[in-house]
Scaffold this motif. Structure first.
Motif, short mmCIF file in Angstrom:
data_model
loop_
_atom_site.label_atom_id
_atom_site.label_comp_id
_atom_site.label_asym_id
_atom_site.label_seq_id
_atom_site.Cartn_x
_atom_site.Cartn_y
_atom_site.Cartn_z
N LEU A 55 24.69 39.54 89.71
CA LEU A 55 24.70 39.97 91.10
C LEU A 55 23.29 40.25 91.61
O LEU A 55 22.91 39.83 92.71
N SER A 56 22.52 40.92 90.81
CA SER A 56 21.16 41.26 91.21
C SER A 56 20.32 40.01 91.42
O SER A 56 19.60 39.88 92.41
N GLY A 57 20.44 39.06 90.49
CA GLY A 57 19.65 37.83 90.61
C GLY A 57 20.15 36.92 91.71
O GLY A 57 19.37 36.24 92.39
N PHE A 58 21.47 36.91 91.91
CA PHE A 58 22.05 36.03 92.92
C PHE A 58 21.54 36.36 94.32
O PHE A 58 21.29 35.48 95.15
N LYS A 59 21.36 37.68 94.57
CA LYS A 59 20.87 38.10 95.88
C LYS A 59 19.46 37.58 96.15
O LYS A 59 19.08 37.36 97.31
N GLU A 60 18.69 37.37 95.09
CA GLU A 60 17.30 36.96 95.25
C GLU A 60 17.13 35.44 95.25
O GLU A 60 16.10 34.92 95.69
N LEU A 61 18.15 34.73 94.73
CA LEU A 61 18.02 33.27 94.66
C LEU A 61 18.01 32.65 96.05
O LEU A 61 18.77 33.04 96.94
N SER A 62 17.14 31.66 96.22
CA SER A 62 17.16 30.90 97.48
C SER A 62 18.30 29.90 97.41
O SER A 62 18.76 29.53 96.33
N SER A 63 18.78 29.47 98.57
CA SER A 63 19.84 28.46 98.60
C SER A 63 19.39 27.27 99.41
O SER A 63 18.45 27.35 100.20
N VAL A 71 25.90 31.19 106.59
CA VAL A 71 25.90 31.05 105.14
C VAL A 71 25.26 32.26 104.49
O VAL A 71 25.78 32.82 103.51
N ASP A 72 24.11 32.71 105.02
CA ASP A 72 23.42 33.86 104.45
C ASP A 72 24.28 35.11 104.52
O ASP A 72 24.38 35.88 103.55
N ASP A 73 24.92 35.34 105.67
CA ASP A 73 25.76 36.52 105.83
C ASP A 73 26.95 36.48 104.88
O ASP A 73 27.34 37.50 104.30
N ASP A 74 27.52 35.30 104.71
CA ASP A 74 28.67 35.16 103.82
C ASP A 74 28.28 35.47 102.38
O ASP A 74 29.01 36.16 101.65
N TRP A 816 36.41 26.06 105.34
CA TRP A 816 35.27 25.22 104.96
C TRP A 816 34.73 24.45 106.16
O TRP A 816 33.53 24.24 106.29
N PHE A 817 35.62 24.04 107.05
CA PHE A 817 35.16 23.36 108.26
C PHE A 817 34.58 24.35 109.25
O PHE A 817 33.71 23.99 110.05
N ASP A 818 35.02 25.61 109.20
CA ASP A 818 34.38 26.65 110.01
C ASP A 818 32.92 26.82 109.58
O ASP A 818 32.02 26.97 110.42
N LEU A 821 30.85 24.04 110.89
CA LEU A 821 30.53 24.21 112.30
C LEU A 821 29.26 25.04 112.47
O LEU A 821 28.40 24.73 113.30
N HIS A 822 29.13 26.09 111.65
CA HIS A 822 27.96 26.96 111.76
C HIS A 822 26.72 26.32 111.14
O HIS A 822 25.61 26.51 111.64
N SER A 823 26.89 25.58 110.07
CA SER A 823 25.71 25.02 109.38
C SER A 823 25.24 23.71 109.99
O SER A 823 24.05 23.40 109.95
N HIS A 824 26.18 22.92 110.56
CA HIS A 824 25.80 21.60 111.07
C HIS A 824 26.22 21.36 112.52
O HIS A 824 25.97 20.28 113.07
N GLY A 825 26.88 22.37 113.14
CA GLY A 825 27.21 22.24 114.56
C GLY A 825 28.32 21.25 114.86
O GLY A 825 28.37 20.70 115.97
N ILE A 826 29.21 20.99 113.91
CA ILE A 826 30.31 20.06 114.16
C ILE A 826 31.58 20.61 113.54
O ILE A 826 31.56 21.12 112.41
N ASP A 827 32.67 20.56 114.29
CA ASP A 827 33.93 21.07 113.76
C ASP A 827 34.88 19.90 113.49
O ASP A 827 34.57 18.74 113.78
#
Length: 882
Positions: A55-63, A71-74, A816-818, A821-827
């Motif tokens: 958990l500690s490391g996951f928070k620091e990993l870049s994606s 995505v970041d908030d999720d 997943w399609f939601d 929509l947020h990451s690529h602007g298409i639903d």
């Protein structure tokens, strides 16, 4: 395929390189952090400790999608929740070790999925680099020898280009003299009566007036007019690539456009003294078209091209308007027999309503609105390539806007006509033909005779004569062997459309006046369909026309099908031309069925296999695949429609399956197996998932087209049997006749008297009708094509394209399609039907391997390169010439 390095601008390459470096930087940072994290996890003492470290490391990993707030908030919220559950587990025994292990496996999977996203983003950029690398080697060398390949192309024989140039020169520099008096007399015969004479006189007066007004335009050119002309010129193949690049630059420079407008306005003011100004001759060279055909094209000066395009299209729009008065005039333009006024009154007396317009009216409207002089642009904004070869099949939903769309419309109309005529009358005939080297070999004497017949003034004919008699040379050396053209006009130039349609409209008139039929024509591709004896008369009219006007029938593209449920008329059989009737690779058989020409398919598949093997990169291979399998074959097999039935869709699907078995014999007939092997050999990446191949480029996939999907999307929406719809119509027709008969029998004498007066008037000469029985079934159905609403409905339904049945979005995939929509602007609802199928089909695989429905971060996608990649045309590498 040749390298694409010149296709990308330096700017785009620089942007792509920058994005790749950023992607690689993120990847290295992520993998280093991941390795360190996994070391710490491995050193943890128990499940809770491992999860806490993770958990500690996951928070620091870049994606790979870092920076997308959704995505970041999720990620943050998910990690916070699990941290709270972990804290609970230290106090609450009900949070078992199994639950903790599940949380850990989930986070470990997410970390591994991030690695997969980075790995395939890297592969994506490596594929792009290979595509732009001039030193890339072909994917494979065909094992077939060139001579063996030639043998399979009996329908498109291969010639050396010098032979093409020699043939061209023998045609254009050798005049074919025709008798202008004979042509004028021949055409005048079609306007002999008073009404025809008045129509012809009106056309001639309109042409004289237009010619004068056009010439009087003081400053016809401005920046907007120039942009319209340039757009049209960029859309056809008249100019070479260098000239097109120059034209493209003009459109963004208002100063240059103003200067060009000034020059062209001065030139227009001195129109009578216009000349080619090409003493060194204009170079004519073989130039390959998108279909693989070679055509001899002229290198024209850019300003001349704009100037001449404006003049030609101005005349095109005018002539389309004035010529349209003829088919719209029902006193002049002959058509199927219709009811007389007395017959209409009789119809009202027995039926109780006036007849309404039916199939005949619908086909007349289709002809006038869509097919009539379809090659002639109405205005400058429509000017373009008369052959329509560069039209993207997916560019327009409106079929009437593209040559390909209009051909598909006519194919459905033709197929429906064959079904209905044979079912209702027991016989039908179809004739197809084409003119040999029409534009290239059009006799100048014929052209000028026709222009004079339509009333074009002599000062304009003088200009057109100077245009037609261009100084040409067949060598690249300026001034070498310059000769004056004596036949034909430049192909794909707007003047080809203008002159060609002026002459061929005379054929339209001749066929109609001599046979009563309406010729459907796509430039010089000719089609007749209808009652056999009428078709035979129309075909004779075409043969007489080409003889008088000095043209030639292309026998290799001429044929007929005569269908008859009883014994065929031997005399008619001798009148029809021999040969098949085809549109694309769909052929009308002697049994009246539409079948895919498997011989043509096999030949093209062999050529495609060779062309694919010559591609120097995976992406160029996919471009070729998408152009040929994703568009070319779909168009040439005929679009599914009710008039073809489900058997046609099944035949297309089976043909595609056979094609892939031929193309990928060593890979179980699978395109993905083949590409997976190629990527492994060239990039040392194994086990590439199917989703990476088919996912749209906007999400980091390669965008490989699956040729099966469009047909599975409509398969169940097509009528199983077209004949069943005709059977249904006949049943309804008989029922309607019975109902009408019973309703008439129930009328009182006073009701009949009122009908008689309203339908036929007060005259006593019509009173005997009151003693007649109800009309016979033969009389009831005599004008069904012209007036039956039931028949119109049946015809329209047979002519329908199927509605695409979209894949239904499953509830478990909606989140997943939601995210998409947020990451690529298409639903989901913004996807095409084909992409919905792809995204849903591979959603589970994408979720499992990449943790999302995309692979590459949108911000790191080389979108500029991808847009240019989609615009890049792929040319068949077969040598075809006309």
């Amino acid at each position: 395929m040749a390298s694409e390095s010149n296709f990308l601008s330096q700017t785009l390459q620089a942007i792509t390189s920058t994005k790749r470096r950023e992607q690689e930087r993120r990847r290295k940072t992520f993998e280093a952090s991941k390795a360190k994290l996994l070391e710490s996890v491995a050193a943890a003492s128990d499940d809770r400790a491992r999860l806490e470290v993770m958990l500690s490391g996951f928070k620091e990993l870049s994606s790979s999608n870092k920076g997308v707030s959704y995505v970041d908030d999720d990620r943050t919220e998910h990690a916070r929740n699990v941290a709270r559950y972990l804290e609970q587990s230290y106090r609450d025994p009900s949070v078992s070790s199994g639950i903790i292990q599940g949380f850990y496996r989930n986070f470990r999977q997410k970390v591994d999925q991030e690695s997969q996203r980075f790995d395939y983003a890297d592969l994506y950029y490596r594929l792009l680099s290979e595509w732009t690398d001039a030193s890339s080697k072909p994917l494979e060398q065909s094992e077939r020898k060139e001579e063996e390949l030639d043998g399979s192309f009996e329908h498109v024989p291969k010639y050396d280009l010098q032979k093409l140039k020699n043939k061209f020169a023998s045609v254009v520099f050798t005049p074919r003299e025709t008798d202008e008096v004979e042509i004028d007399t021949y055409l005048s015969d079609f306007f002999q009566d008073d009404h025809g004479t008045s129509l012809l006189e009106a056309i001639r007066k309109a042409n004289v007036a237009f010619a004068r007004k056009l010439k009087e335009r003081a400053t016809p050119f401005d920046s907007e007019i120039l942009k319209q002309c340039i757009k049209a010129l960029l859309g056809n193949n008249l100019l070479n690539d260098d000239a097109k690049n120059t034209l493209s630059e003009f459109t963004t420079n208002e100063v240059v456009l103003d200067e060009i407008a000034d020059v062209l306005n001065l030139r227009f003011a001195d129109l009578d003294n216009w000349s080619w100004q090409a003493d060194e001759g204009m170079y004519y060279e073989p130039r390959r078209q998108i279909t693989g055909k070679y055509r001899i094209m002229m290198d024209m000066d850019i300003l001349q091209a704009i100037f001449l395009h404006y003049i030609a299209v101005s005349w095109c729009g005018h002539l389309k308007s004035v010529f349209g008065t003829l088919p719209n005039d029902k006193r002049f333009w002959r058509g199927p027999k219709k009811m007389t006024e007395e017959e209409k009154g009789r119809h009202y007396y027995f039926m109780g309503f006036h007849p309404t317009s039916g199939v005949v009216g619908k086909l007349d409207k289709n002809f006038c609105d869509t097919f009539f002089l379809s090659a002639l642009p109405c205005s400058l904004t429509e000017g373009g390539d008369p052959y329509g070869e560069d039209k993207d099949a997916e560019a327009a939903a409106d079929e009437t806007k593209t040559g390909l769309g209009m051909r598909q419309m006519f194919l459905r109309q033709l197929a429906t006509d064959v079904i209905t005529r044979r079912s209702l009358h027991g016989q039908v005939a179809v004739v197809q033909s084409d003119l040999q080297w029409y534009a290239t070999g059009l006799p100048h004497t014929t052209l000028f005779a026709v222009l004079r017949f339509w009333g074009v003034p002599e000062d304009w004919i003088s200009l057109f004569k100077k245009y037609a008699e261009a100084p040409l040379r067949m060598t690249a050396t300026p001034g070498e062997d310059v000769r004056t053209r004596k036949r034909g006009i430049p192909i794909t130039d707007a003047f080809e459309t203008l002159f060609g349609e002026c002459v061929l409209f005379c054929m339209d008139v001749a066929v109609n006046r001599l046979s009563g039929m309406t010729l459907i024509r796509f430039h010089d591709d000719l089609f007749l369909s209808g009652e056999p004896s009428q078709c035979a008369n129309a075909w004779e009219a075409i043969q007489d026309f080409v003889k008088v006007l000095g043209l030639d029938i292309n026998t290799s593209k001429t044929g007929s099908v005569y269908l008859c449920d009883t014994e065929k008329d031997g005399n008619l059989l001798t009148k029809f031309p021999k040969g098949p009737v085809c549109m694309g690779m769909l052929q009308l058989t002697d049994e009246g069925e539409w079948a895919i020409d498997q011989k043509q398919v096999t030949a093209h598949v062999r050529q495609l296999q060779k062309q694919l093997g010559q591609c120097s990169s995976i992406i160029s291979w996919i471009q070729t695949w998408n152009a040929c399998m994703g568009r070319f074959f779909q168009d040439t097999f005929g679009k599914p429609a009710n008039c073809f039935g489900q058997a046609h869709v099944d035949a297309i699907l089976e043909t595609h399956a056979n094609m892939q078995r031929q193309l990928f014999q060593a890979h179980s007939g699978s395109v993905t197996n083949y590409l997976r092997e190629q990527i492994h050999e060239r990039f040392d990446v194994a086990k590439v998932p199917d989703s990476f191949f088919f996912l749209p480029e906007d999400f980091g996939g390669l965008g490989v087209k699956n040729p099966f999907i469009p047909f599975f999307g409509v398969k169940d929406q097509v009528l199983k049997s077209p004949l069943s719809r005709i059977a249904q119509f006949r049943k309804k027709e008989k029922r309607a006749y019975k109902d009408a008969s019973e309703a008439f029998a129930a009328l009182s004498d006073s009701d009949k008297q009122r009908r008689l007066r309203k339908g036929l008037g007060e005259s006593s000469k019509h009173t005997p009708i009151q003693s007649e029985p109800f009309v016979s079934f033969e009389e009831y159905t005599a004008y069904r094509e012209a007036y039956s609403n039931e028949f119109l409905c049946a015809y329209a339904e047979l002519n329908l394209k199927p509605r695409v049945e979209d894949v239904h979005l499953a509830n478990d995939l909606k989140p997943w399609f939601d995210e998409l929509l947020h990451s690529h602007g298409i639903d989901w609802y913004s996807f095409s039907s084909e992409d919905k199928w792809i995204m849903h089909l591979y959603a589970e695989e994408l979720k499992h391997q990449f943790g999302a429905l995309s692979i590459v971060d949108k911000n790191l996608l080389p979108s500029g390169v991808m847009k240019m990649l989609k615009k890049k045309k792929v040319t068949w590498q077969i040598v075809i010439w006309e």
